[in-house]
Design an enzyme around this catalytic site. Sequence first.
Site, PDB file in Angstrom:
ATOM      1  N   GLU A  93      -4.463  17.296 -11.964  1.00 31.09           N
ATOM      2  CA  GLU A  93      -4.775  17.518 -13.127  1.00 31.09           C
ATOM      3  C   GLU A  93      -6.405  17.973 -13.221  1.00 31.09           C
ATOM      4  OE1 GLU A  93      -3.075  15.544 -16.491  1.00 31.09           O
ATOM      5  OE2 GLU A  93      -4.686  15.516 -17.727  1.00 31.09           O
TER       6      GLU A  93
ATOM      7  N   ARG B 168       0.717  -1.239   0.058  1.00 30.52           N
ATOM      8  CA  ARG B 168       0.027   0.054  -0.073  1.00 30.52           C
ATOM      9  C   ARG B 168       0.674   1.369  -0.150  1.00 30.52           C
ATOM     10  NH1 ARG B 168      -3.062  -3.136   3.755  1.00 30.52           N
ATOM     11  NH2 ARG B 168      -4.737  -4.117   2.604  1.00 30.52           N
TER      12      ARG B 168
ATOM     13  N   HIS C  45      -1.037   9.965 -28.312  1.00 28.76           N
ATOM     14  CA  HIS C  45      -1.237   8.537 -27.837  1.00 28.76           C
ATOM     15  C   HIS C  45      -2.006   7.588 -28.702  1.00 28.76           C
ATOM     16  CE1 HIS C  45      -0.941  10.262 -23.284  1.00 28.76           C
ATOM     17  NE2 HIS C  45       0.291   9.932 -23.895  1.00 28.76           N
TER      18      HIS C  45
ATOM     19  N   ARG D 299      -2.759  21.790 -15.422  1.00 31.59           N
ATOM     20  CA  ARG D 299      -1.988  20.429 -15.874  1.00 31.59           C
ATOM     21  C   ARG D 299      -1.966  20.063 -17.126  1.00 31.59           C
ATOM     22  NH1 ARG D 299       1.148  15.982 -11.708  1.00 31.59           N
ATOM     23  NH2 ARG D 299       1.921  15.085 -13.563  1.00 31.59           N
TER      24      ARG D 299
ATOM     25  N   LYS E 135       2.994  11.153 -11.795  1.00 31.46           N
ATOM     26  CA  LYS E 135       2.267  10.283 -12.654  1.00 31.46           C
ATOM     27  C   LYS E 135       2.899   8.942 -12.751  1.00 31.46           C
ATOM     28  CE  LYS E 135      -0.612  13.364 -15.315  1.00 31.46           C
ATOM     29  NZ  LYS E 135      -1.050  13.842 -16.692  1.00 31.46           N
TER      30      LYS E 135
ATOM     31  N   HIS F  49       7.425   7.826 -27.772  1.00 28.19           N
ATOM     32  CA  HIS F  49       6.624   8.497 -27.013  1.00 28.19           C
ATOM     33  C   HIS F  49       6.815   9.944 -27.624  1.00 28.19           C
ATOM     34  CE1 HIS F  49       3.792  10.516 -24.174  1.00 28.19           C
ATOM     35  NE2 HIS F  49       4.920  11.153 -23.786  1.00 28.19           N
TER      36      HIS F  49
ATOM     37  N   GLU G 247       9.473  16.967 -25.745  1.00 23.68           N
ATOM     38  CA  GLU G 247       8.844  17.448 -24.513  1.00 23.68           C
ATOM     39  C   GLU G 247       9.545  18.924 -24.167  1.00 23.68           C
ATOM     40  OE1 GLU G 247       5.976  16.177 -23.420  1.00 23.68           O
ATOM     41  OE2 GLU G 247       6.322  13.934 -23.588  1.00 23.68           O
TER      42      GLU G 247
ATOM     43  N   HIS H 271      -0.397  15.466 -26.883  1.00 24.89           N
ATOM     44  CA  HIS H 271      -0.645  13.862 -26.543  1.00 24.89           C
ATOM     45  C   HIS H 271      -1.837  12.997 -26.764  1.00 24.89           C
ATOM     46  CE1 HIS H 271       2.911  15.349 -24.274  1.00 24.89           C
ATOM     47  NE2 HIS H 271       2.899  14.205 -23.482  1.00 24.89           N
TER      48      HIS H 271
ATOM     49  N   LYS I 223       7.543  22.570 -15.244  1.00 23.87           N
ATOM     50  CA  LYS I 223       6.846  21.358 -14.898  1.00 23.87           C
ATOM     51  C   LYS I 223       6.394  21.519 -13.445  1.00 23.87           C
ATOM     52  CE  LYS I 223       5.311  16.641 -15.023  1.00 23.87           C
ATOM     53  NZ  LYS I 223       5.175  15.531 -15.914  1.00 23.87           N
TER      54      LYS I 223
ATOM     55  N   ASN J 282      -0.231  18.108 -21.695  1.00 23.39           N
ATOM     56  CA  ASN J 282      -0.515  17.116 -22.687  1.00 23.39           C
ATOM     57  C   ASN J 282      -0.496  17.649 -24.051  1.00 23.39           C
ATOM     58  OD1 ASN J 282      -0.469  14.656 -21.072  1.00 23.39           O
ATOM     59  ND2 ASN J 282      -2.247  15.373 -20.115  1.00 23.39           N
TER      60      ASN J 282
HETATM   61  P1  NAD Z   1      12.135   4.627 -22.212  1.00 24.43           P
HETATM   62  O1  NAD Z   1      12.069   4.815 -20.753  1.00 24.43           O
HETATM   63  O2  NAD Z   1      11.681   3.635 -23.159  1.00 24.43           O
HETATM   64  O3  NAD Z   1      13.707   4.922 -22.744  1.00 24.43           O
HETATM   65  C1  NAD Z   1      14.231   4.981 -23.898  1.00 24.43           C
HETATM   66  C2  NAD Z   1      15.387   4.151 -24.339  1.00 24.43           C
HETATM   67  O4  NAD Z   1      16.495   4.471 -23.979  1.00 24.43           O
HETATM   68  C3  NAD Z   1      15.097   2.462 -23.610  1.00 24.43           C
HETATM   69  O5  NAD Z   1      15.511   1.587 -24.433  1.00 24.43           O
HETATM   70  C4  NAD Z   1      16.087   2.726 -22.360  1.00 24.43           C
HETATM   71  O6  NAD Z   1      16.364   1.563 -21.912  1.00 24.43           O
HETATM   72  C5  NAD Z   1      17.222   3.500 -23.033  1.00 24.43           C
HETATM   73  N1  NAD Z   1      17.947   4.323 -22.071  1.00 24.43           N
HETATM   74  C6  NAD Z   1      17.431   5.082 -21.106  1.00 24.43           C
HETATM   75  N2  NAD Z   1      18.291   5.729 -20.400  1.00 24.43           N
HETATM   76  C7  NAD Z   1      19.588   5.574 -21.154  1.00 24.43           C
HETATM   77  C8  NAD Z   1      20.839   5.813 -21.038  1.00 24.43           C
HETATM   78  N3  NAD Z   1      21.223   6.903 -20.293  1.00 24.43           N
HETATM   79  N4  NAD Z   1      21.838   5.395 -21.758  1.00 24.43           N
HETATM   80  C9  NAD Z   1      21.526   4.480 -22.917  1.00 24.43           C
HETATM   81  N5  NAD Z   1      20.276   3.870 -22.940  1.00 24.43           N
HETATM   82  C10 NAD Z   1      19.165   4.675 -22.149  1.00 24.43           C
HETATM   83  O7  NAD Z   1      11.422   6.047 -23.031  1.00 24.43           O
HETATM   84  P2  NAD Z   1      11.403   7.465 -22.370  1.00 24.43           P
HETATM   85  O8  NAD Z   1      11.420   8.376 -23.728  1.00 24.43           O
HETATM   86  O9  NAD Z   1      12.327   7.795 -21.405  1.00 24.43           O
HETATM   87  O10 NAD Z   1       9.867   7.612 -21.541  1.00 24.43           O
HETATM   88  C11 NAD Z   1       8.714   7.259 -22.438  1.00 24.43           C
HETATM   89  C12 NAD Z   1       7.804   6.853 -21.412  1.00 24.43           C
HETATM   90  O11 NAD Z   1       7.513   7.990 -20.576  1.00 24.43           O
HETATM   91  C13 NAD Z   1       6.445   6.473 -22.135  1.00 24.43           C
HETATM   92  O12 NAD Z   1       5.914   5.499 -21.465  1.00 24.43           O
HETATM   93  C14 NAD Z   1       5.716   7.774 -21.546  1.00 24.43           C
HETATM   94  O13 NAD Z   1       4.186   7.391 -21.486  1.00 24.43           O
HETATM   95  C15 NAD Z   1       6.269   8.154 -20.399  1.00 24.43           C
HETATM   96  N6  NAD Z   1       5.855   9.484 -19.763  1.00 24.43           N
HETATM   97  C16 NAD Z   1       5.529   9.564 -18.632  1.00 24.43           C
HETATM   98  C17 NAD Z   1       5.255  10.865 -18.310  1.00 24.43           C
HETATM   99  C18 NAD Z   1       4.590  10.995 -16.688  1.00 24.43           C
HETATM  100  O14 NAD Z   1       4.668  12.316 -16.371  1.00 24.43           O
HETATM  101  N7  NAD Z   1       4.658  10.071 -16.028  1.00 24.43           N
HETATM  102  C19 NAD Z   1       5.442  12.082 -18.870  1.00 24.43           C
HETATM  103  C20 NAD Z   1       6.074  11.597 -20.346  1.00 24.43           C
HETATM  104  C21 NAD Z   1       6.343  10.478 -20.478  1.00 24.43           C
HETATM  105  N1  GLY Z   2       3.358  14.495 -18.814  1.00 24.64           N
HETATM  106  C1  GLY Z   2       2.210  15.340 -18.436  1.00 24.64           C
HETATM  107  C2  GLY Z   2       2.112  15.432 -16.755  1.00 24.64           C
HETATM  108  O1  GLY Z   2       2.916  15.034 -16.188  1.00 24.64           O
HETATM  109  O2  GLY Z   2       0.927  15.769 -16.437  1.00 24.64           O
END
Ligand code: NAD
Ligand code: GLY
Length: 367
Positions: free
Chosen positions: A234, A118, A249, A238, A140, A262, A182, A245, A224, A242
Amino acid sequence: MQTLKVELGERSYPIHIGEGLLDRPELLTPYIVGKQVAIVSNSTIAPLYIERLTQTLSGYNVLPIVLPDGEAFKNWETLQLIFDALLTARHDRRTTVIALGGGVIGDMAGFAAACYQRGVEFIQIPTTLLSQVDSSVGGKTGINHPLGKNMVGAFYQPKAVLIDTTSLSTLPERELSAGLAEVIKYGLICDEPFLTWLEENMDKLRALDQATLTTAIERSCAAKAAVVGADERESGVRATLNLGHTFGHAIETHMGYGVWLHGEAVAAGTVMALEMSARLGWISEPDRNRAIRLFQRAGLPVVPPEEMTPDDFLTHMAVDKKVIDGRLRLVLLRRMGEAVVTDEYPKEVLQATLVADYRALVDQLGG
Ligand code: NAD
Ligand code: GLY
């Protein structure tokens, strides 16, 4: 090192940004309550950085949890691997989960931390540009569902975010570009002068100039943090984060998770949101074109996938989290540097946006 703060009352937390932070135990230990620490990472990042982080945490009982790499693994099955490892190693409710990786790892580790017994302590160590400027900040967390992106999850804030900018040295170029989508987003939604700065500094950013990258990360995180501090759950502003997005998405879900990154889907999706804003007469065509050129200079796609029909978009967009009572709210630009979330647009303008010929538009611009 620069430190920003996300202001959320007693759940406020610092974002530390600088070179070599992975080697600084004093930035982590204040947030670790027990002796147990689980580092959640993946098969690409673990060989690069997990040993170093384990050394930094030498006084603790460290459990490495190494997941398969990729957006396609951001699902229930992979989440279960985290719980399997924590339970097998008998981690109790004083354990601390550390996410070491990009947004996929951060979102999944955060969701696991929110659910395990939890809720246990959680720290973000983002290693992609995208996760450093966006996903590690704001709480998030979650996973994808086959029918929709990030559809299952929780708001769960970390206790701290540690951004070691040198970790970007190993990041593939395509992933760096995805992160820039972003970064550009912040200029478009709330900081027009930042767009000009990005136009002046895009080449340095892509060449991994540390000082320029640090400035871009700080400015993005500050934007941010301000938005999250004002609207954690949100209910208002907030949602402007997006921009692009809802269209993006739809691209990610339709094409299959991981086919378009992404950030790539967000770039093409943002071009669609800008096209719609221009059709509504809110921004000018030169403004739209300026943003398209900036995305192109960042190495990002600006044309949605040719195989996607307007109906494909509408089907996926119908499950967007911004849908309320069946009305699809969209993030659009009222002007450059000012985003709005609205469902007050003529349906025909959305339809025209979905059928627009983006390839011809970009060809006209010489891209
Ligand atoms: P990811 O986590 O898939 O990383 C991209 C690639 O880079 C992967 O293959 C990873 O293994 C590799 N990698 C990471 N760091 C590395 C490094 N330092 N050196 C070499 N390789 C490395 O992708 P991302 O773009 O970081 O994140 C995308 C995800 O984030 C999506 O799922 C998206 O929905 C989510 N997201 C969430 C929020 C939120 O607010 N929580 C906001 C934006 C995006
Ligand atoms: N990436 C959108 C949010 O964090 O709200």
